[in-house]
Design a protein around this motif. Structure first.
Motif, PDB file in Angstrom:
ATOM      1  N   LEU A 174      18.096  16.130 -38.436  1.00 40.31           N
ATOM      2  CA  LEU A 174      19.425  16.568 -38.871  1.00 40.31           C
ATOM      3  C   LEU A 174      19.959  15.656 -39.976  1.00 40.31           C
ATOM      4  O   LEU A 174      20.495  16.131 -40.978  1.00 40.31           O
ATOM      5  CB  LEU A 174      20.397  16.547 -37.682  1.00 40.31           C
ATOM      6  CG  LEU A 174      20.366  17.737 -36.727  1.00 40.31           C
ATOM      7  CD1 LEU A 174      21.128  17.401 -35.455  1.00 40.31           C
ATOM      8  CD2 LEU A 174      20.954  18.965 -37.384  1.00 40.31           C
ATOM      9  N   ALA A 175      19.811  14.359 -39.785  1.00 39.55           N
ATOM     10  CA  ALA A 175      20.293  13.404 -40.778  1.00 39.55           C
ATOM     11  C   ALA A 175      19.608  13.621 -42.121  1.00 39.55           C
ATOM     12  O   ALA A 175      20.251  13.603 -43.179  1.00 39.55           O
ATOM     13  CB  ALA A 175      20.045  11.977 -40.280  1.00 39.55           C
ATOM     14  N   GLU A 176      18.300  13.870 -42.064  1.00 40.95           N
ATOM     15  CA  GLU A 176      17.548  14.088 -43.301  1.00 40.95           C
ATOM     16  C   GLU A 176      17.969  15.392 -43.972  1.00 40.95           C
ATOM     17  O   GLU A 176      18.176  15.447 -45.187  1.00 40.95           O
ATOM     18  CB  GLU A 176      16.051  14.114 -42.995  1.00 40.95           C
ATOM     19  CG  GLU A 176      15.173  14.264 -44.227  1.00 40.95           C
ATOM     20  CD  GLU A 176      13.690  14.222 -43.887  1.00 40.95           C
ATOM     21  OE1 GLU A 176      12.884  14.607 -44.750  1.00 40.95           O
ATOM     22  OE2 GLU A 176      13.344  13.793 -42.767  1.00 40.95           O
ATOM     23  N   ALA A 177      18.128  16.448 -43.178  1.00 41.30           N
ATOM     24  CA  ALA A 177      18.468  17.760 -43.735  1.00 41.30           C
ATOM     25  C   ALA A 177      19.862  17.773 -44.354  1.00 41.30           C
ATOM     26  O   ALA A 177      20.098  18.456 -45.359  1.00 41.30           O
ATOM     27  CB  ALA A 177      18.364  18.833 -42.655  1.00 41.30           C
ATOM     28  N   ALA A 183      24.023   7.896 -37.369  1.00 41.47           N
ATOM     29  CA  ALA A 183      25.270   7.610 -36.646  1.00 41.47           C
ATOM     30  C   ALA A 183      26.293   8.717 -36.869  1.00 41.47           C
ATOM     31  O   ALA A 183      26.977   9.157 -35.935  1.00 41.47           O
ATOM     32  CB  ALA A 183      25.840   6.272 -37.105  1.00 41.47           C
ATOM     33  N   THR A 184      26.381   9.206 -38.112  1.00 43.56           N
ATOM     34  CA  THR A 184      27.312  10.295 -38.414  1.00 43.56           C
ATOM     35  C   THR A 184      26.890  11.573 -37.703  1.00 43.56           C
ATOM     36  O   THR A 184      27.719  12.316 -37.171  1.00 43.56           O
ATOM     37  CB  THR A 184      27.380  10.530 -39.935  1.00 43.56           C
ATOM     38  OG1 THR A 184      27.828   9.332 -40.573  1.00 43.56           O
ATOM     39  CG2 THR A 184      28.340  11.663 -40.273  1.00 43.56           C
ATOM     40  N   VAL A 185      25.581  11.834 -37.695  1.00 42.34           N
ATOM     41  CA  VAL A 185      25.062  13.014 -37.004  1.00 42.34           C
ATOM     42  C   VAL A 185      25.408  12.950 -35.519  1.00 42.34           C
ATOM     43  O   VAL A 185      25.868  13.938 -34.925  1.00 42.34           O
ATOM     44  CB  VAL A 185      23.537  13.126 -37.194  1.00 42.34           C
ATOM     45  CG1 VAL A 185      22.944  14.132 -36.205  1.00 42.34           C
ATOM     46  CG2 VAL A 185      23.208  13.540 -38.617  1.00 42.34           C
ATOM     47  N   LYS A 186      25.216  11.779 -34.908  1.00 41.44           N
ATOM     48  CA  LYS A 186      25.516  11.630 -33.486  1.00 41.44           C
ATOM     49  C   LYS A 186      26.998  11.894 -33.208  1.00 41.44           C
ATOM     50  O   LYS A 186      27.355  12.482 -32.184  1.00 41.44           O
ATOM     51  CB  LYS A 186      25.133  10.232 -33.007  1.00 41.44           C
ATOM     52  CG  LYS A 186      23.634  10.009 -32.922  1.00 41.44           C
ATOM     53  CD  LYS A 186      23.306   8.593 -32.470  1.00 41.44           C
ATOM     54  CE  LYS A 186      21.809   8.374 -32.416  1.00 41.44           C
ATOM     55  NZ  LYS A 186      21.473   6.979 -32.028  1.00 41.44           N
ATOM     56  N   THR A 187      27.851  11.473 -34.140  1.00 39.75           N
ATOM     57  CA  THR A 187      29.285  11.728 -33.990  1.00 39.75           C
ATOM     58  C   THR A 187      29.576  13.222 -34.033  1.00 39.75           C
ATOM     59  O   THR A 187      30.330  13.751 -33.212  1.00 39.75           O
ATOM     60  CB  THR A 187      30.080  11.013 -35.099  1.00 39.75           C
ATOM     61  OG1 THR A 187      29.872   9.604 -34.991  1.00 39.75           O
ATOM     62  CG2 THR A 187      31.567  11.311 -34.984  1.00 39.75           C
TER      63      THR A 187
END
Length: 221
Positions: A174-177, A183-187
């Motif tokens: 998700l972070a890469e896409a 950390a932002t993705v987890k939030t």
């Protein structure tokens, strides 16, 4: 003993015994066993396990109904469904009922122990390709849908994250896409779960399909 306390539910004594030996040999605490869904509901009430290995098909009360009853009373309990078929319609119903994932009964000993530990941390056990095919096949086909939730509460970015979750992407993917930090993705993921009252990624996948946010035509492989 370390790790989550486990309840093993299966109508076959040989499977229960085998799983108990595997888990205890790897340092996990097996709190008890049950031979059917009704016994599982009672055992969960008495023993308060962290994780339940739940057979899908059993005489009397099956694993799906037992899952519904247990999670209605103890939402914090994590349930891993056991099945002999990776595209079992009953497994889909169990995921919709709140199970945190599923395992095939021919799972290796090390994978079984690792799966129990993973789910015990609050994560979901998903093999994305299998889960995706499972939901594609059975979402909206003869099974009651999960609780409908209004996706309007999500921001455009959160809808985008949920769509990618439904396609089986990990936080790293998700972070890469999305060109974001993990950390932002987890939030974002945590906010989605809170807004939609989702337990974990398993329910997020089911919801993404049942609301039409993700469709089989997009992800069929």
């Amino acid at each position: 003993m370390t790790g989550p306390r486990v309840l093993i539910v299966d109508d076959q004594e040989l499977i229960r015994t085998g799983f108990r030996l595997i888990l205890t040999a790897r340092g996990l605490d097996v709190a008890g066993e049950a031979a059917d869904g009704a016994a599982a509901v009672e055992a969960e009430r008495r023993l308060r396990p962290d994780v339940i290995l739940m057979d899908v098909r059993m005489p009397g009360m099956d694993g799906i109904e037992a899952t519904r009853r247990i999670l209605a009373r103890t939402p914090s309990c994590r349930i891993l469904m056991l099945t002999t078929f990776d595209l079992d319609r009953y497994v889909y119903a169990a995921l919709a009922a709140g199970a945190s994932g599923f395992l095939l009964k021919d799972v290796t000993a090390d994978h079984l122990a690792a799966a129990v530990r993973l789910v015990g941390t609050g994560d979901a056990l998903l093999a994305p390709s299998i889960t995706r095919r499972l939901v594609q096949r059975f979402a909206g086909v003869g099974e009651p849908p999960a609780v409908h939730r209004d996706l309007a509460v999500l921001t455009p970015r959160e809808r985008e994250v949920l769509t990618l979750l439904g396609r089986g992407l990990s936080n790293t993917e998700l972070a890469e896409a999305l060109t974001l930090s993990e950390a932002t993705v987890k939030t974002h993921v945590a906010r989605i779960f809170a807004k939609l009252d989702l337990r974990d990624r398993a329910q997020a996948v089911v919801l993404a399909y049942e609301t039409g946010l993700v469709t089989p035509a997009v992800n069929d492989r």
